[in-house]
Design an enzyme around this catalytic site. Structure first.
Site, PDB file in Angstrom:
ATOM      1  N   HIS A   4      54.877  43.513  63.267  1.00  0.00           N
ATOM      2  CA  HIS A   4      54.147  43.117  62.065  1.00  0.00           C
ATOM      3  C   HIS A   4      55.060  42.850  60.859  1.00  0.00           C
ATOM      4  O   HIS A   4      54.740  42.013  60.015  1.00  0.00           O
ATOM      5  CB  HIS A   4      53.133  44.199  61.704  1.00  0.00           C
ATOM      6  N   TYR A  23      45.217  47.080  60.641  1.00  0.00           N
ATOM      7  CA  TYR A  23      43.911  46.695  60.115  1.00  0.00           C
ATOM      8  C   TYR A  23      42.834  47.725  60.447  1.00  0.00           C
ATOM      9  O   TYR A  23      41.735  47.668  59.893  1.00  0.00           O
ATOM     10  CB  TYR A  23      43.461  45.341  60.673  1.00  0.00           C
TER      11      TYR A  23
END
Length: 279
Positions: free
Chosen positions: A106, A48
């Site tokens: 992730h 992010y």
């Protein structure tokens, strides 16, 4: 606010604030607002590019570190034992903390076993209070859990009223792994905000469509991280503790399940090729 007990005894807030798609420039302000309206869990990720903003915000908040639950994730470009190990330390620096409450892999691609060994090592060293995975379908999760020393404590997967993950949760329960939702509001897809069933139930309680959907997940024991960049909506998303859906209402909402993703299937070859391009 309820806490979820992880398999190692760590208590994790059931409601948190997610910063996916929050720009690095906005992240510090958004997290500061979220902490001020009552959130105590913040979910970020290396991918992010806003861990720094999360770190600055919690540091400036004046809230004792032990009362903030920080979650982040290792991206696939940092998979493999050595890269993952270095990336854990880099995340610690960006988050301005000497421990992370929960760190996840992730995606279920690339050298996830090497990366998970780094998670296990950091967990045993006390750098991580708990570890887990994200986007692991049952086959990925069962395979990993069967071949590691420390089983994943959390699996963060797409979970909302249109993709309810009943079958996946059954396997997570068997492995004593908690389900955590990304996209709990379906990012507005499938005409979510105008859903007549959710709106009708909301009228009874004086609640919005998002509040009803979040309450439904909450009553199922799902960990949720709704995201908004607007302070008033952050407050609304956490204001779901003063009403309870009936068994009939829970069952009605369960009929919205499509049984499939609104985003992408991690078993699709084209999706895998897409992720390989993001290494």
């Amino acid at each position: 606010m309820n806490n979820i007990k992880l398999s190692n005894g760590v208590m994790m807030p059931q409601i948190g604030y997610g910063v996916y798609q929050v720009t690095p420039d906005e992240c510090e302000r958004c997290v500061s607002d979220a902490l001020e309206v009552g959130y105590r869990m913040i979910d970020t990720a290396q991918a992010y590019a806003n861990e720094d903003g999360v770190g600055r915000a919690w540091k400036k908040s004046g809230i004792d570190r032990k009362n903030i639950f920080l979650v982040t994730k290792i991206w696939i470009s940092n998979y493999g034992y050595e890269k993952a190990k270095a990336s854990i330390d880099a995340s610690l620096r960006r988050l301005q903390t000497d421990y992370i409450d929960l760190m996840l892999l992730h995606q279920p691609f690339c050298d996830r076993y090497g990366a998970y060994r780094a998670l296990e090592e950091a967990y045993k060293e006390g750098k991580l209070r708990s570890i887990g995975v994200s986007n692991f379908y049952p086959d990925h999760l069962i395979d990993l859990a069967s071949n590691v020393d420390v089983k994943p404590m959390v699996n963060q997967v797409e979970t909302h009223v249109f993709c309810q993950q009943h079958a996946a949760k059954k396997y997570m329960d068997e492995l004593d792994c908690r389900i955590m939702s990304w996209g709990p509001l379906a990012e507005g897809r499938n005409n979510f905000f105008r859903n007549e069933l959710l709106a009708g139930i909301g009228l009874k309680y004086g609640k919005s469509v998002p509040q009803v959907a979040l309450r439904w997940l909450y009553q199922r024991g799902v960990i949720i991280i709704p995201k908004s960049t607007h302070r008033e909506r952050m407050a609304q998303n956490i204001d779901i503790l003063d009403f309870t859906l009936t068994d009939d209402e829970m069952a009605l909402i369960a009929t919205l399940d499509t049984g499939k993703s609104l985003f992408f299937d991690h078993h699709d070859g084209e999706v895998t090729k897409m992720f390989m391009g993001w290494r």
